[in-house]
Design a protein around this motif. Structure first.
Motif, mmCIF file in Angstrom:
data_model
loop_
_atom_site.group_PDB
_atom_site.id
_atom_site.type_symbol
_atom_site.label_atom_id
_atom_site.label_comp_id
_atom_site.label_asym_id
_atom_site.label_seq_id
_atom_site.Cartn_x
_atom_site.Cartn_y
_atom_site.Cartn_z
ATOM 1 N N THR A 42 0.843 -1.189 0.000
ATOM 2 C CA THR A 42 0.000 0.000 0.000
ATOM 3 C C THR A 42 0.886 1.250 0.000
ATOM 4 O O THR A 42 2.092 1.175 0.259
ATOM 5 N N GLU A 43 0.284 2.399 -0.265
ATOM 6 C CA GLU A 43 1.046 3.640 -0.234
ATOM 7 C C GLU A 43 1.593 3.922 1.166
ATOM 8 O O GLU A 43 2.705 4.440 1.308
ATOM 9 N N GLU A 44 0.830 3.591 2.180
ATOM 10 C CA GLU A 44 1.309 3.826 3.545
ATOM 11 C C GLU A 44 2.474 2.905 3.879
ATOM 12 O O GLU A 44 3.441 3.314 4.538
ATOM 13 N N GLN A 45 2.417 1.654 3.421
ATOM 14 C CA GLN A 45 3.552 0.745 3.614
ATOM 15 C C GLN A 45 4.777 1.266 2.859
ATOM 16 O O GLN A 45 5.902 1.182 3.359
ATOM 17 N N ALA A 46 4.558 1.826 1.684
ATOM 18 C CA ALA A 46 5.657 2.397 0.906
ATOM 19 C C ALA A 46 6.270 3.582 1.639
ATOM 20 O O ALA A 46 7.492 3.735 1.688
ATOM 21 N N ARG A 47 5.430 4.426 2.219
ATOM 22 C CA ARG A 47 5.913 5.608 2.940
ATOM 23 C C ARG A 47 6.804 5.212 4.110
ATOM 24 O O ARG A 47 7.812 5.866 4.398
ATOM 25 N N GLN A 48 6.453 4.137 4.793
ATOM 26 C CA GLN A 48 7.190 3.714 5.983
ATOM 27 C C GLN A 48 8.351 2.766 5.667
ATOM 28 O O GLN A 48 9.115 2.412 6.563
ATOM 29 N N SER A 49 8.476 2.369 4.409
ATOM 30 C CA SER A 49 9.524 1.422 4.033
ATOM 31 C C SER A 49 10.920 2.033 4.198
ATOM 32 O O SER A 49 11.126 3.229 3.970
ATOM 33 N N SER A 50 11.874 1.199 4.565
ATOM 34 C CA SER A 50 13.265 1.646 4.673
ATOM 35 C C SER A 50 13.873 1.938 3.305
ATOM 36 O O SER A 50 14.951 2.522 3.208
ATOM 37 N N PHE A 51 13.178 1.537 2.236
ATOM 38 C CA PHE A 51 13.647 1.797 0.875
ATOM 39 C C PHE A 51 12.922 2.971 0.231
ATOM 40 O O PHE A 51 13.048 3.194 -0.977
ATOM 41 N N SER A 52 12.160 3.728 1.015
ATOM 42 C CA SER A 52 11.330 4.798 0.451
ATOM 43 C C SER A 52 12.142 5.924 -0.173
ATOM 44 O O SER A 52 11.628 6.698 -0.967
ATOM 45 N N ASN A 53 13.426 6.011 0.186
ATOM 46 C CA ASN A 53 14.252 7.103 -0.342
ATOM 47 C C ASN A 53 14.976 6.736 -1.645
ATOM 48 O O ASN A 53 15.759 7.531 -2.161
ATOM 49 N N ILE A 54 14.710 5.559 -2.177
ATOM 50 C CA ILE A 54 15.349 5.147 -3.433
ATOM 51 C C ILE A 54 14.465 5.579 -4.593
ATOM 52 O O ILE A 54 13.387 5.015 -4.820
ATOM 53 N N ILE A 55 14.904 6.585 -5.334
ATOM 54 C CA ILE A 55 14.107 7.072 -6.452
ATOM 55 C C ILE A 55 14.637 6.513 -7.768
ATOM 56 O O ILE A 55 15.816 6.181 -7.896
ATOM 57 N N THR A 56 13.739 6.396 -8.733
ATOM 58 C CA THR A 56 14.089 5.774 -10.010
ATOM 59 C C THR A 56 14.339 6.802 -11.110
ATOM 60 O O THR A 56 14.793 6.438 -12.199
ATOM 61 N N ARG A 57 14.026 8.057 -10.847
ATOM 62 C CA ARG A 57 14.301 9.132 -11.799
ATOM 63 C C ARG A 57 14.798 10.361 -11.043
ATOM 64 O O ARG A 57 14.301 10.670 -9.956
ATOM 65 N N ALA A 58 15.760 11.048 -11.637
ATOM 66 C CA ALA A 58 16.273 12.293 -11.053
ATOM 67 C C ALA A 58 16.967 13.088 -12.141
ATOM 68 O O ALA A 58 17.435 12.531 -13.139
ATOM 69 N N LEU A 59 17.048 14.386 -11.949
ATOM 70 C CA LEU A 59 17.786 15.235 -12.878
ATOM 71 C C LEU A 59 19.280 15.163 -12.569
ATOM 72 O O LEU A 59 19.681 15.124 -11.405
ATOM 73 N N GLY A 60 20.097 15.148 -13.609
ATOM 74 C CA GLY A 60 21.541 15.259 -13.450
ATOM 75 C C GLY A 60 22.306 13.968 -13.371
ATOM 76 O O GLY A 60 23.533 13.969 -13.468
ATOM 77 N N ILE A 61 21.628 12.854 -13.202
ATOM 78 C CA ILE A 61 22.313 11.564 -13.049
ATOM 79 C C ILE A 61 22.758 11.014 -14.396
ATOM 80 O O ILE A 61 23.834 10.432 -14.529
ATOM 81 N N ARG A 62 21.930 11.207 -15.404
ATOM 82 C CA ARG A 62 22.223 10.708 -16.751
ATOM 83 C C ARG A 62 22.056 11.843 -17.761
ATOM 84 O O ARG A 62 21.410 12.859 -17.462
ATOM 85 N N PRO A 63 22.565 11.673 -18.977
ATOM 86 C CA PRO A 63 22.452 12.738 -19.983
ATOM 87 C C PRO A 63 21.012 13.058 -20.368
ATOM 88 O O PRO A 63 20.710 14.181 -20.783
ATOM 89 N N THR A 64 20.118 12.074 -20.272
ATOM 90 C CA THR A 64 18.715 12.285 -20.607
ATOM 91 C C THR A 64 17.835 11.892 -19.422
ATOM 92 O O THR A 64 18.272 11.146 -18.534
ATOM 93 N N VAL A 65 16.599 12.398 -19.425
ATOM 94 C CA VAL A 65 15.679 12.084 -18.336
ATOM 95 C C VAL A 65 14.259 11.996 -18.880
ATOM 96 O O VAL A 65 13.897 12.696 -19.830
ATOM 97 N N ASP A 66 13.480 11.114 -18.298
ATOM 98 C CA ASP A 66 12.079 10.938 -18.672
ATOM 99 C C ASP A 66 11.226 11.816 -17.750
ATOM 100 O O ASP A 66 11.191 11.603 -16.539
ATOM 101 N N VAL A 67 10.552 12.796 -18.329
ATOM 102 C CA VAL A 67 9.761 13.757 -17.558
ATOM 103 C C VAL A 67 8.282 13.434 -17.705
ATOM 104 O O VAL A 67 7.774 13.274 -18.824
#
Length: 298
Positions: free
Chosen positions: A169-194
């Motif tokens: 659930t979204e609440e389980q996701a919020r409390q997960s120890s992995f909640s800070n792992i994002i799959t998209r960010a600016l600056g990490i790669r030459p291109t980004v999916d917006v």
């Protein structure tokens, strides 16, 4: 023996009025939370025909996160502010984020100690026609109408991929120890999916752009109670940051940077969803329900 340790509690920066015109009243506020530095950056500009708002949450050591979010906000606003309000479209908003990604990536290549820096991004561009929104990462955009959430961006994160797959659930996701792992960010790669959306708005609606240091404080139903609070834009923003910061202090003073922009709308957009759109929405909803009942993933 009483000992006064004189511990310095984290404070929130002074609230900033970004714009107050015929379209909306928009304010922003940020705070360092329990961290050593504030890696969030927010900004906005506006005139009688357009309002541009953005919140970015940086990441990376050696001041990399702060640098990345600063570049993102600067580049997004610079790109969009030269386009006439009657000409701007959703592709322009997307391109502004793409250009910000390129600028961050280029800077990291030129300054080796900043390599790996990145930032999330949320952008809301309000014109008389509609609101154009874009996001990358787990900072969020909400649209509140008549005290209810009618739109929210979907986090680009590992745990929210699991939510989408029905694994938590979204609440389980919020409390997960992995909640800070994002799959998209600016600056990490030459291109980004917006991810982008065109959204109609009504008088009395409220747009909120915020980093996870705001929305992740408590379960979403509790945060929505703060988001829909009555009062002026300034009063509500001040109250949200005060509550979030105080909760962080009460929980050990290890809370994240906290940044929010709120825009309260003063008129209806020209673009409004019609019967055709509502029919498509109902069909899409029925298809999703059918797939779930048959054990298929979206």
């Amino acid at each position: 023996m009483d000992v006064n340790l004189n511990i310095q509690k984290p404070v929130v920066d002074e609230l900033q009025l970004i714009v107050d015109n015929d379209l909306c009243c928009a304010c922003g506020q940020s705070g360092v939370g329990g961290r050593k530095e504030n890696q969030d950056t927010y900004g906005g500009v506006g005139n009688i025909d357009i309002v541009i708002l953005t919140v970015c949450d940086g990441m990376g050591g050696m001041a990399g996160g702060q640098t990345a979010s600063n570049i993102a906000v600067r580049e997004i606003i610079k790109f969009l502010s030269v386009i006439p309000a009657d000409k701007i479209c959703i592709e322009d908003v997307k391109e502004s984020v793409v250009c910000a990604n390129e600028a961050i990536y280029k800077h990291a290549v030129e300054v080796p100690q900043l390599r790996g820096m990145g930032t999330t991004a949320t952008v809301v561009v309000i014109t008389k026609k509609a609101a154009y929104v874009a996001h990358v990462g787990d900072s969020r955009i909400y649209l509140i109408r008549k005290g209810k959430k009618v739109f929210r961006t979907f986090d680009h994160s590992k745990v929210f991929e699991m939510v989408q797959q029905g694994m938590m659930t979204e609440e389980q996701a919020r409390q997960s120890s992995f909640s800070n792992i994002i799959t998209r960010a600016l600056g990490i790669r030459p291109t980004v999916d917006v991810e982008v959306n065109t959204i109609p708005y009504n008088k009395g609606d409220r747009f909120i752009l915020c980093c996870d240091g705001i929305w992740n404080t408590d379960a979403e139903p509790d945060m929505l109670k703060l988001f829909v609070s009555k009062g002026t834009t300034q009063e509500v923003v001040n109250n949200i940051t005060k509550v979030v910061n105080n909760k962080g202090i009460e929980r050990g003073c290890e809370h994240d940077n906290l940044t929010i922009i709120m825009a309260d709308m003063k008129e209806n957009s020209d673009f409004q969803y019609g019967i055709f759109h509502n029919t498509l929405e109902r069909i899409s909803s029925h298809c999703k329900i059918f797939k779930r009942k048959n054990g298929k993933k979206n």
